[in-house]
Design a protein around this motif. Structure first.
Motif, mmCIF file in Angstrom:
data_model
loop_
_atom_site.group_PDB
_atom_site.id
_atom_site.type_symbol
_atom_site.label_atom_id
_atom_site.label_comp_id
_atom_site.label_asym_id
_atom_site.label_seq_id
_atom_site.Cartn_x
_atom_site.Cartn_y
_atom_site.Cartn_z
ATOM 1 N N SER A 128 0.751 -1.185 0.146
ATOM 2 C CA SER A 128 -0.011 -0.223 -0.068
ATOM 3 C C SER A 128 0.829 1.179 -0.054
ATOM 4 C CB SER A 128 -0.976 0.014 1.046
ATOM 5 O OG SER A 128 -1.694 -0.997 1.238
ATOM 6 N N ALA A 129 2.166 1.156 0.769
ATOM 7 C CA ALA A 129 2.650 2.458 0.874
ATOM 8 C C ALA A 129 3.497 2.746 -0.404
ATOM 9 C CB ALA A 129 4.090 2.273 1.952
ATOM 10 N N THR A 130 4.000 1.351 -1.160
ATOM 11 C CA THR A 130 4.604 1.568 -2.359
ATOM 12 C C THR A 130 3.651 2.239 -3.358
ATOM 13 O OG1 THR A 130 6.028 -0.413 -1.871
ATOM 14 C CG2 THR A 130 5.779 0.268 -4.162
ATOM 15 N N ARG A 131 2.509 1.795 -3.314
ATOM 16 C CA ARG A 131 1.442 2.182 -4.496
ATOM 17 C C ARG A 131 1.274 3.701 -4.302
ATOM 18 N NH1 ARG A 131 0.533 -0.074 -8.891
ATOM 19 N NH2 ARG A 131 0.984 2.087 -9.186
ATOM 20 N N ILE A 132 1.226 4.152 -3.102
ATOM 21 C CA ILE A 132 1.075 5.736 -2.890
ATOM 22 C C ILE A 132 2.265 6.375 -3.568
ATOM 23 C CG2 ILE A 132 1.052 7.546 -1.082
ATOM 24 C CD1 ILE A 132 -0.231 5.811 0.729
ATOM 25 N N PHE A 133 3.372 5.909 -3.481
ATOM 26 C CA PHE A 133 4.526 6.626 -4.195
ATOM 27 C C PHE A 133 4.656 6.345 -5.506
ATOM 28 C CE2 PHE A 133 5.940 6.733 0.279
ATOM 29 C CZ PHE A 133 7.082 7.820 0.192
ATOM 30 N N ALA A 134 4.273 4.955 -6.074
ATOM 31 C CA ALA A 134 4.259 4.921 -7.542
ATOM 32 C C ALA A 134 3.351 5.692 -8.296
ATOM 33 C CB ALA A 134 3.886 3.295 -7.796
#
Length: 295
Positions: A128-134
């Protein structure tokens, strides 16, 4: 207009994690939780013949990762437990979404519950955190990549979760590639000398990346033709200059000062990659619950 180098990490799916790796991690977690006498609460309160139907459901918005860990936790407690995945790793979810159902021995389901949720919540939190940045850099070709700042013993799984969230992986370990950092340079004496020594040592398949703090160091590094340069703690304006200096001759990676409020500007500088340890070492767990009925 900035030009991204042809060395950018390609968008490819992460291969499935070997089941043996998952089973070893899940078994160790179950053994830790069960202790010396097993789940005495469940043994004391739930008849051996009781059956359960349970649903894994999300409490918050996020991206799922780790369903296979939850499935294996149930199966290792009782191979007869039926586990049905209602979404796939990498899927976005909203509060209240059902992501999996289990049916079988109530004792097995209850005893495996916490281990299943620990893996599922932790890995989904990273995804989820990665998706925010991506998503914040989606208007650029820049990729978000993780680091080695992972939970000891869980690196392969946390890096898998990064891929589920739309990111890419940096090194898995010290033997993947040569990454010359500031302390290596300090001991070695200079950027150029450290790259020359690395080139003499490395096999023909080993890539060499060097960390630089200034444009002067970058110019020195490019004279030795590294495969990648890590541009550490540079402003977006300086990063644009750095990208122009590299001019597609190496992969450019920005690191330091990366957050939701800065990542888009960093990506717009034209760098190929943005590395951040936050998505693995500080990502909050995604709140997932197990709603259970016992028959």
């Amino acid at each position: 207009m900035t030009t991204h180098s042809p060395h950018t990490v390609p968008t490819v799916p992460l291969p499935e994690l070997p089941r043996l790796l998952i089973d070893r991690a899940v078994e160790a977690a179950l053994l830790e939780d069960l202790g010396r006498a097993g789940d005495i609460t469940t043994q004391a309160t739930i008849p051996a013949s009781a059956r359960a139907i349970a649903t894994f459901a999300t409490r918050k918005t996020g991206v799922i990762a780790g369903l296979e860990f939850a499935r294996r936790a149930m199966a290792l407690m009782d191979p007869a437990v039926r586990f049905s995945m209602l979404v796939e790793d990498g899927d976005r979810v909203a509060p209240g979404d059902e992501i999996a159902r289990v049916e079988g021995s109530a004792r097995a389901v209850l005893s495996a519950e916490r281990v299943a949720l620990n893996f599922l919540g932790r890995l989904s939190g990273i995804a989820s955190a990665t998706r925010i940045f991506a998503d914040l850099v989606a208007h650029t070709p820049t990729r978000i990549v993780c680091t080695r700042k992972t939970t000891p013993g869980l690196r392969a799984f946390e890096k898998y979760a990064v891929r589920c969230g739309g990111g890419a992986n940096h090194r898995f370990g010290l033997d993947d590639a040569i990454l010359i950092k500031d302390n290596h340079i300090a001991v070695c004496g200079s950027v150029a000398e450290s790259i020359r020594r690395a080139r003499a040592f490395a096999g023909h398949l080993v890539r060499i990346e060097v960390e630089v703090d200034t444009l002067a160091q970058l110019v020195e590094a490019m004279g030795e033709r590294p495969d990648a340069v890590l541009l550490d703690n540079m402003s977006p304006a300086t990063l644009r200059e750095a990208v122009a200096i590299v001019a597609g001759r190496a992969t450019t990676e920005a690191s330091g000062g990366v957050g939701p409020d800065t990542v888009a500007a960093i990506a717009e500088s034209g760098v190929d990659l943005i590395s951040t340890g936050w998505i693995t070492h500080s990502a909050p767990v995604l709140d997932i619950g197990l709603d259970i009925a016992v028959g």
